[in-house]
Write a protein that holds these residues in place. Structure first.
Motif, PDB file in Angstrom:
ATOM      1  N   ASP A 243      89.879  55.345 163.266  1.00 47.12           N
ATOM      2  CA  ASP A 243      89.379  55.655 162.107  1.00 47.12           C
ATOM      3  C   ASP A 243      90.329  55.550 161.085  1.00 47.12           C
ATOM      4  O   ASP A 243      91.454  55.762 161.166  1.00 47.12           O
ATOM      5  CB  ASP A 243      89.077  57.197 162.339  1.00 47.12           C
ATOM      6  CG  ASP A 243      88.440  57.850 161.059  1.00 47.12           C
ATOM      7  OD1 ASP A 243      88.017  57.205 160.102  1.00 47.12           O
ATOM      8  OD2 ASP A 243      88.277  59.022 161.249  1.00 47.12           O
ATOM      9  N   LYS A 308      83.417  61.291 165.720  1.00 51.28           N
ATOM     10  CA  LYS A 308      83.664  60.395 164.576  1.00 51.28           C
ATOM     11  C   LYS A 308      82.620  59.636 164.294  1.00 51.28           C
ATOM     12  O   LYS A 308      82.097  59.509 163.338  1.00 51.28           O
ATOM     13  CB  LYS A 308      84.919  59.470 164.906  1.00 51.28           C
ATOM     14  CG  LYS A 308      85.627  58.821 163.906  1.00 51.28           C
ATOM     15  CD  LYS A 308      84.971  57.477 163.900  1.00 51.28           C
ATOM     16  CE  LYS A 308      85.468  56.904 162.836  1.00 51.28           C
ATOM     17  NZ  LYS A 308      85.107  55.166 162.664  1.00 51.28           N
ATOM     18  N   HIS A 316      78.251  58.902 156.384  1.00 55.31           N
ATOM     19  CA  HIS A 316      78.592  57.896 155.632  1.00 55.31           C
ATOM     20  C   HIS A 316      77.256  57.141 155.510  1.00 55.31           C
ATOM     21  O   HIS A 316      76.783  56.615 154.235  1.00 55.31           O
ATOM     22  CB  HIS A 316      79.460  56.787 156.333  1.00 55.31           C
ATOM     23  CG  HIS A 316      80.780  56.664 155.640  1.00 55.31           C
ATOM     24  ND1 HIS A 316      81.843  55.897 155.969  1.00 55.31           N
ATOM     25  CD2 HIS A 316      81.294  57.010 154.591  1.00 55.31           C
ATOM     26  CE1 HIS A 316      82.819  55.958 155.326  1.00 55.31           C
ATOM     27  NE2 HIS A 316      82.624  56.822 154.228  1.00 55.31           N
TER      28      HIS A 316
HETATM   29  C1  CS2 Z   1      81.555  52.929 157.724  1.00 57.54           C
HETATM   30  C2  CS2 Z   1      83.111  52.476 158.399  1.00 57.54           C
HETATM   31  O1  CS2 Z   1      80.958  50.744 156.638  1.00 57.54           O
HETATM   32  C3  CS2 Z   1      80.724  51.579 157.627  1.00 57.54           C
HETATM   33  O2  CS2 Z   1      79.767  51.821 158.080  1.00 57.54           O
HETATM   34  O3  CS2 Z   1      81.019  54.008 157.915  1.00 57.54           O
HETATM   35  O4  CS2 Z   1      83.639  51.229 157.959  1.00 57.54           O
HETATM   36  C4  CS2 Z   1      84.145  53.670 157.983  1.00 57.54           C
HETATM   37  O5  CS2 Z   1      84.374  53.604 156.845  1.00 57.54           O
HETATM   38  C5  CS2 Z   1      85.128  53.604 159.291  1.00 57.54           C
HETATM   39  O6  CS2 Z   1      84.562  53.592 160.437  1.00 57.54           O
HETATM   40  C6  CS2 Z   1      86.134  54.847 159.030  1.00 57.54           C
HETATM   41  O7  CS2 Z   1      87.137  54.682 160.183  1.00 57.54           O
END
Ligand code: CS2
Length: 509
Positions: A243, A308, A316
């Motif tokens: 992460d 996570k 996200h």
């Molecule tokens: C993000 C990940 O681009 C994406 O799909 O959800 O790159 C995220 O920023 C990383 O897993 C954070 O550790």
């Protein structure tokens, strides 16, 4: 500008600022951290596949601390598998690059030296394979993104009809895919009588080591059953949770780094202060003492990775699809929206937290509060369009599996159907302001084709997408309540837009 476009060819630069390199390290201002160890005395112990920004902000930084502690045999050789762009940019810098942390408006810069060399499979495959059979290399780490493993995302098994897999099975000694490259390196190593390396997967897949072991073993099995058995019996694939939010580098950040260094760095990385690495401690031939820099070595990564993958990555994706459709550019902007923070709060509280096993030493609700702060960080301009990529690979492990578990436990998922509807609306390739964007996804042609053919009706579009079994498990889309909820949100997103949909959704609790 995307990352590849910013690289000058051949490593030459036309600007007047000198280039970051071993020869110019002593010109750095005192505030810039730089390798305090003798890089020339370090030998490689790790081959890293997938040379994007993330591994340089994560693996590279943890390993730097190990080298600073005096270890000499854990340098990294990075391998670019998609294009030679990063290698080409960083080789003239002796593979040195800068990590930029911006905290409360102050830039903290660290020049990282843990990557000793960089190669690209496109034009250096023989050198890559030769290195991978070198007894000094004891670990192969990977950040190749979810799609890099050529898996069927719904089942997590090898996609045997993937063009790269078909090509590698036809021509296995000249591999282009990740399963093909790992298998060929393991075969050559075995033939040379060299102890096997450990494969450390650092991508956002649930049970990443277990899944990639299954994929690679299957590929090897299709080549030669004996090789498949050898991999299953002898190669360790520990699971990890990685992460650190690390967006693609922008030109403004290159300029800030150049100003801070007094030297040009063609490809720095900008990242948040937070980082976490939880690793299953199962290495056949030793490992760097990454715990020196805070890595958590455990017997079972699963609870950490579920937390996570679902809470951070699931939020996200939710923010990304709603934001791209609404024309909101970054995650920090999304967190300044009047509705979106309440949507992710409900995602955590109503859909996700209840699906998680206890996470050792971790208060999960407090973890989500910390996530909110990380998402709000205005110093990190993480583009929602970047996160929207590869939805076909990401939706399952981040959200659909949780939805299935909620339904099986007798609950209705609350926010996940809205995310799925936003992803379906996103496939129409134009936002609410009429601005067009491209859908980046290994299944983009098929998905946007479906969206074009059925975009006129929410029900038809959802039905056609629910039929894509690589993404949607049949048991989930057999649930009438889930289908109806997705279709209702999709209808509203199409008819009234994101904000009206969210206002109604949040008001109707
Ligand atoms: C993000 C990940 O681009 C994406 O799909 O959800 O790159 C995220 O920023 C990383 O897993 C954070 O550790």
């Amino acid at each position: 500008m995307n990352e590849a476009q910013t690289v000058t060819t051949g490593g030459t630069t036309t600007g007047s600022t000198p280039r970051l390199s071993t020869a110019t390290l002593d010109r750095l201002p005192p505030a810039v951290k730089r390798p305090g160890y003798d890089r020339a005395a370090v030998t490689p112990g790790i081959v890293h596949l997938g040379l994007g920004a993330f591994c340089r902000a994560h693996l590279g930084v943890y390993t730097e601390a190990v080298l600073e502690s005096g270890a000499k045999d854990w340098g990294i050789v990075g391998v670019d598998m998609l294009s030679p762009a990063i290698r080409t940019a960083l080789k003239p810098q002796d593979c040195l690059y800068t990590v930029l942390n911006r905290i409360d408006g102050t830039d903290r810069l660290q020049v990282i030296g843990s990557f000793l060399d960089m190669l690209a499979t496109g034009d250096q495959l023989a050198e890559v394979l030769a290195l991978m059979i070198d007894p000094k290399i004891r670990i192969v780490t990977l950040t190749v993104t979810e799609k890099g493993y050529c898996q069927d995302p719904a089942t997590g098994t090898l996609d045997e009809s993937h063009p790269a897999i078909v090509a590698d099975l036809a021509n296995p000694t000249v591999p282009r895919s990740v399963p093909g490259l790992l298998t060929e390196a393991i075969r050559l190593r075995r033939a040379a009588g060299v102890t096997p390396f450990t494969v450390l997967v650092c991508d956002n897949l649930a049970q990443n080591g277990i899944k990639v072991r299954r994929i690679v073993t299957r590929f090897a099995d299709l080549r030669d059953a004996d090789l498949g058995r050898f991999i299953a019996d002898t190669i360790a694939f520990p699971c990890t949770m990685v992460d650190r939010i690390t967006p693609a580098t922008q030109d403004a950040e290159r300029a800030a780094v150049a100003a801070g260094l007094g030297l040009e760095d063609q490809w720095p990385v900008v990242t948040e202060p937070f980082r976490q690495w939880v690793i299953e401690d199962r290495f056949a031939t030793g490992r760097p003492a990454w715990e020196l820099d805070g890595a958590i070595m455990v017997d079972d990564v699963h609870p950490f990775e579920m937390m996570k993958l679902r809470c951070l990555n699931g939020a996200h994706s939710t923010l990304a699809y709603l934001s791209v459709v609404a024309g909101i550019e970054t995650i920090a902007d999304a967190m300044a929206d009047p509705y979106l923070p309440s949507v992710v709060r409900r995602l955590w509280d109503e859909d996700l937290i209840a699906t998680l096993p206890p996470v050792p030493g971790t208060d999960v609700p407090a973890y989500t509060v910390e996530l909110e702060g990380r998402f709000r960080n205005p110093e990190i301009r993480h583009r929602t369009l970047q996160i929207s990529s590869d939805g076909s690979q990401k939706l399952g492990p981040r959200l659909l599996e949780a939805a299935q578990e909620r339904i099986a436990a007798g609950f209705r998922p609350s926010v996940i159907p809205l995310t799925v509807a936003a992803w379906m609306r996103f496939l129409l390739e134009v936002d609410e302001n009429g601005t067009a964007y491209a859908v980046a996804d290994p299944m983009a042609d098929r998905l946007t084709g479906i969206a074009r053919a059925h975009g006129g009706s929410a029900t038809d579009l959802a039905d056609a997408l629910f039929a894509v079994t690589e993404i949607f498990p049949p048991e989930l889309v057999a649930d009438a309540g889930f289908r109806a909820s997705v279709i209702g949100h999709l209808q509203s997103l199409k008819d009234h837009g994101v904000h009206a949909t969210l206002a109604a959704f949040l008001g109707g609790r």
